[in-house]
Design an enzyme around this catalytic site. Structure first.
Site, PDB file in Angstrom:
ATOM      1  N   ASN A  15       0.944  -1.203   0.000  1.00  0.00           N
ATOM      2  CA  ASN A  15       0.158   0.100  -0.022  1.00  0.00           C
ATOM      3  C   ASN A  15       0.970   1.246   0.057  1.00  0.00           C
ATOM      4  O   ASN A  15       1.648   1.194   0.940  1.00  0.00           O
ATOM      5  CB  ASN A  15      -0.888  -0.145   1.184  1.00  0.00           C
ATOM      6  CG  ASN A  15      -2.230   0.508   1.138  1.00  0.00           C
ATOM      7  OD1 ASN A  15      -2.908   0.798   2.236  1.00  0.00           O
ATOM      8  ND2 ASN A  15      -2.742   0.938   0.157  1.00  0.00           N
ATOM      9  N   CYS A  77      -5.798   5.628   8.134  1.00  0.00           N
ATOM     10  CA  CYS A  77      -5.143   4.873   7.040  1.00  0.00           C
ATOM     11  C   CYS A  77      -4.124   3.795   7.940  1.00  0.00           C
ATOM     12  O   CYS A  77      -3.155   4.611   8.309  1.00  0.00           O
ATOM     13  CB  CYS A  77      -4.565   5.622   5.962  1.00  0.00           C
ATOM     14  SG  CYS A  77      -3.573   4.218   4.997  1.00  0.00           S
ATOM     15  N   GLY A  78      -4.298   2.612   8.260  1.00  0.00           N
ATOM     16  CA  GLY A  78      -3.507   1.823   9.098  1.00  0.00           C
ATOM     17  C   GLY A  78      -1.879   1.490   8.324  1.00  0.00           C
ATOM     18  O   GLY A  78      -1.051   1.873   9.175  1.00  0.00           O
ATOM     19  N   ASN A  79      -2.105   1.392   6.886  1.00  0.00           N
ATOM     20  CA  ASN A  79      -0.732   1.208   6.523  1.00  0.00           C
ATOM     21  C   ASN A  79       0.051   2.479   6.334  1.00  0.00           C
ATOM     22  O   ASN A  79       1.220   2.585   6.555  1.00  0.00           O
ATOM     23  CB  ASN A  79      -0.680   0.553   5.097  1.00  0.00           C
ATOM     24  CG  ASN A  79      -1.236  -1.017   5.278  1.00  0.00           C
ATOM     25  OD1 ASN A  79      -0.883  -1.693   6.214  1.00  0.00           O
ATOM     26  ND2 ASN A  79      -1.988  -1.431   4.368  1.00  0.00           N
ATOM     27  N   ASN A 182     -15.114   1.089   2.110  1.00  0.00           N
ATOM     28  CA  ASN A 182     -13.983   0.167   1.546  1.00  0.00           C
ATOM     29  C   ASN A 182     -14.699  -1.085   1.703  1.00  0.00           C
ATOM     30  O   ASN A 182     -15.678  -1.387   2.352  1.00  0.00           O
ATOM     31  CB  ASN A 182     -12.761   0.204   2.581  1.00  0.00           C
ATOM     32  CG  ASN A 182     -12.196   1.486   2.707  1.00  0.00           C
ATOM     33  OD1 ASN A 182     -11.585   1.989   1.558  1.00  0.00           O
ATOM     34  ND2 ASN A 182     -12.519   2.279   3.506  1.00  0.00           N
ATOM     35  N   ARG A 201     -11.937   2.522  -1.332  1.00  0.00           N
ATOM     36  CA  ARG A 201     -12.700   3.804  -1.490  1.00  0.00           C
ATOM     37  C   ARG A 201     -11.288   5.093  -1.744  1.00  0.00           C
ATOM     38  O   ARG A 201     -10.375   4.942  -1.066  1.00  0.00           O
ATOM     39  CB  ARG A 201     -13.679   4.256  -0.318  1.00  0.00           C
ATOM     40  CG  ARG A 201     -14.044   5.596  -0.243  1.00  0.00           C
ATOM     41  CD  ARG A 201     -14.834   5.662   0.997  1.00  0.00           C
ATOM     42  NE  ARG A 201     -14.038   6.198   2.304  1.00  0.00           N
ATOM     43  CZ  ARG A 201     -14.379   6.735   3.170  1.00  0.00           C
ATOM     44  NH1 ARG A 201     -15.697   7.122   3.341  1.00  0.00           N
ATOM     45  NH2 ARG A 201     -13.511   7.118   4.255  1.00  0.00           N
ATOM     46  N   CYS A 210      -4.573  -3.130   2.881  1.00  0.00           N
ATOM     47  CA  CYS A 210      -5.145  -2.159   3.659  1.00  0.00           C
ATOM     48  C   CYS A 210      -5.178  -2.495   4.944  1.00  0.00           C
ATOM     49  O   CYS A 210      -5.747  -3.470   5.357  1.00  0.00           O
ATOM     50  CB  CYS A 210      -6.712  -1.995   3.010  1.00  0.00           C
ATOM     51  SG  CYS A 210      -7.574  -0.828   4.156  1.00  0.00           S
ATOM     52  N   THR A 212      -6.253  -0.596   7.830  1.00  0.00           N
ATOM     53  CA  THR A 212      -7.691  -0.488   8.689  1.00  0.00           C
ATOM     54  C   THR A 212      -8.878  -1.864   8.042  1.00  0.00           C
ATOM     55  O   THR A 212      -9.573  -2.387   8.928  1.00  0.00           O
ATOM     56  CB  THR A 212      -8.557   0.409   8.357  1.00  0.00           C
ATOM     57  OG1 THR A 212      -8.510   0.926   7.057  1.00  0.00           O
ATOM     58  CG2 THR A 212      -7.653   1.681   9.009  1.00  0.00           C
TER      59      THR A 212
HETATM   60  N1  LIG Z   1      -5.188   2.107   2.779  1.00  0.00           N
HETATM   61  C1  LIG Z   1      -5.682   2.482   4.134  1.00  0.00           C
HETATM   62  C2  LIG Z   1      -6.994   3.151   4.165  1.00  0.00           C
HETATM   63  C3  LIG Z   1      -7.026   4.452   3.437  1.00  0.00           C
HETATM   64  C4  LIG Z   1      -8.394   5.361   3.402  1.00  0.00           C
HETATM   65  C5  LIG Z   1      -9.541   4.673   2.479  1.00  0.00           C
HETATM   66  N2  LIG Z   1      -9.168   4.450   1.000  1.00  0.00           N
HETATM   67  C6  LIG Z   1     -10.738   5.344   2.858  1.00  0.00           C
HETATM   68  O1  LIG Z   1     -10.879   6.424   2.088  1.00  0.00           O
HETATM   69  O2  LIG Z   1     -11.322   4.970   3.684  1.00  0.00           O
HETATM   70  C7  LIG Z   1      -5.429   1.454   5.307  1.00  0.00           C
HETATM   71  O3  LIG Z   1      -4.089   0.902   5.163  1.00  0.00           O
HETATM   72  O4  LIG Z   1      -5.940   1.474   6.345  1.00  0.00           O
END
Ligand SMILES: N[C@@H](CCC[C@H](N)C(=O)O)C(=O)O
EC number: 5.1.1.7
Length: 275
Positions: A15, A77-79, A182, A201, A210, A212
């Site tokens: 990511n 965003c976790g990563n 997501n 998303r 991802c 989260t």
């Molecule tokens: N890649 C992420 C989450 C990033 C946000 C996501 N795309 C959103 O808009 O909800 C992760 O690693 O958590």
């Protein structure tokens, strides 16, 4: 000719993100959505799933602003959080035990070499069992917020799922509007080992991982009594994340996400790209 802007390209399990030390506001926040779109665009820009701006904070070591590749701002965003923590440590902004301010609250992190462990906000279990009509199928899953919204479906064979097509339909399903969601598909291999694919998303595509989403998936599997924490999550890019948490009568607590955060390269952006 605008001044060049230093950045690092990093990834957490594939990511990938562009990170800028923005304490002197080299990227004006009012332009950040547009800048994210330009820089994250593959082939034309640096190419990434998101842009992270590291700014000053009065409550923590730093405050971040996180933008998806389409320019939308996300709460968490976790990563990306793991990458931001390592970035702050490596650039001397913070020590190895640090905290940062996000739209989802203050996040704590600890750095151990390449490995970064984040403590995530307490997740909200919004619907344990949710049935959706998606084209000609009925899909059942759960809906959680682990900093950002996630729909999770447990499947038999994750490789067979058309993640882009189905994930996109669920992401835009009327149930989740206006914020969208997501969407994760999870195969349980063992009670403490799952494989996850995520339609994100804001990237509007499947990503390699991802964070989260890994957390939401692990919690969903535990809620369905099929898994027990800590849970190893194999991501679509092949790397593994570890998710720690405790299930109690009241809900979920002590949620941590651990994995590697990698610095790919450091560079200088042509400042003219962002005016
Ligand atoms: N890649 C992420 C989450 C990033 C946000 C996501 N795309 C959103 O808009 O909800 C992760 O690693 O958590």
């Amino acid at each position: 000719m605008n001044k060049p802007i230093s950045f690092k390209k990093m990834h957490g399990s594939g990511n990938d993100f562009i990170l800028v030390d923005n304490r002197s506001m080299v990227v004006p926040l009012e332009k950040a959505n547009e800048v994210a779109k330009i820089l994250c665009r593959r082939k034309f820009g640096v190419g990434a799933d998101g842009l992270i701006l590291i700014c000053e904070s009065e409550q923590a070591d730093f405050k971040w602003y996180f933008y998806n590749a389409d320019g939308s701002e996300a709460e968490m965003c976790g990563n990306g959080g793991r990458c931001a923590a390592r970035f702050a440590f490596e650039t001397g902004i913070a020590g190895s035990e640090l905290s940062f301010e996000t739209l989802a609250g203050i996040i704590h992190a600890s750095i151990n070499g390449k490995r970064v462990k984040l403590e995530l906000p307490t997740p909200e279990i919004l619907e344990r069992e949710l049935t959706l009509d998606v084209r000609d199928q009925v899909i059942t899953g759960s809906f959680l917020n682990t900093g950002v919204p996630h729909f999770v479906q447990i499947v038999e064979d994750v490789q067979a799922v058309p993640v882009y097509e189905i994930g996109r339909l669920i992401r835009h399903h009327k149930k989740f509007q206006p914020q969208g969601t997501n969407c994760n598909f999870v195969e349980i291999r063992k009670e403490n080992y799952i494989v996850v694919r995520t339609y994100e998303r804001g990237v509007e595509d499947e990503t390699h991982a991802c964070g989260t989403g890994a957390v939401a998936s692990a919690i969903s599997c535990a809620l369905s009594m099929k898994c027990v924490p800590p849970i190893t999550v194999e991501t679509w890019g092949g790397e593994k994340l570890k998710v720690f948490f405790e299930l109690t009568q009241e809900g979920v607590k002590d949620v941590f996400l651990e994995g590697e955060a990698i610095i790919v390269y450091s560079g200088e952006l042509n400042g003219d790209m962002i005016v």
